[in-house]
Scaffold this motif. Sequence first.
Motif, short mmCIF file in Angstrom:
data_model
loop_
_atom_site.label_atom_id
_atom_site.label_comp_id
_atom_site.label_asym_id
_atom_site.label_seq_id
_atom_site.Cartn_x
_atom_site.Cartn_y
_atom_site.Cartn_z
N LYS A 76 11.55 9.53 2.24
CA LYS A 76 12.23 8.86 1.12
C LYS A 76 13.37 9.73 0.61
O LYS A 76 14.44 9.21 0.25
N SER A 77 13.19 11.05 0.57
CA SER A 77 14.27 11.93 0.12
C SER A 77 15.43 11.93 1.12
O SER A 77 16.60 11.98 0.72
N ILE A 78 15.12 11.84 2.41
CA ILE A 78 16.17 11.75 3.43
C ILE A 78 16.95 10.44 3.25
O ILE A 78 18.17 10.42 3.30
N GLU A 79 16.23 9.35 3.02
CA GLU A 79 16.90 8.06 2.80
C GLU A 79 17.87 8.13 1.62
O GLU A 79 19.01 7.69 1.71
N VAL A 80 17.41 8.69 0.51
CA VAL A 80 18.26 8.81 -0.68
C VAL A 80 19.45 9.72 -0.41
O VAL A 80 20.59 9.40 -0.75
N GLU A 81 19.18 10.87 0.23
CA GLU A 81 20.25 11.82 0.55
C GLU A 81 21.33 11.19 1.42
O GLU A 81 22.52 11.49 1.29
N MET A 82 20.91 10.28 2.30
CA MET A 82 21.86 9.64 3.19
C MET A 82 22.54 8.41 2.58
O MET A 82 23.35 7.78 3.21
N GLY A 83 22.16 8.08 1.36
CA GLY A 83 22.86 7.00 0.66
C GLY A 83 22.09 5.71 0.45
O GLY A 83 22.65 4.73 -0.03
N ARG A 84 20.81 5.69 0.78
CA ARG A 84 20.04 4.48 0.52
C ARG A 84 19.77 4.39 -0.98
O ARG A 84 19.25 5.32 -1.58
N THR A 85 20.12 3.26 -1.56
CA THR A 85 19.99 3.13 -3.00
C THR A 85 18.84 2.23 -3.43
O THR A 85 18.38 2.33 -4.55
#
Length: 140
Positions: A76-85
């Motif tokens: 989940k942190s990777i998703e957020v870091e990559m721009g998933r909102t």
Amino acid sequence: MSQHKVILLLGSNLGDQKKNLQTALEKIQQTGNEILKVSDFLTSEPVEFASSNIFCNIATVIFTHLSPFQLLNLIKSIEVEMGRTYDSKVTGGYTDRVIDIDIVKYSEIKFLSERLNIPHQKHLSEREFSRILLKDLYKT
């Protein structure tokens, strides 16, 4: 500390999809997980929502020392870091996304909670693209 064999499915339908998938794999590996095998890329139509953006997907087998919830927090942190909102568990529906990472299997455990279902039954039995990717992981 024991290692756990985990199958992840990754998908992207925004931006440079293949690069997004490669970046996510690198981030997973950089955090101490060992990537054992990666499927070929597979394109697919969006599932359970309408979009004109086609998905690019891969499946991977990793070894991890992380618990299921630690791994979930990492992805989940990777998703957020990559721009998933937007997260489908939060919004209650699916939308276009830069990256989506799902835990499909975690060793042989079965686990059900509000945040995490292992194994991920939709990927194992309902989604054709998932079955193709998982079969690709184990082809000889």
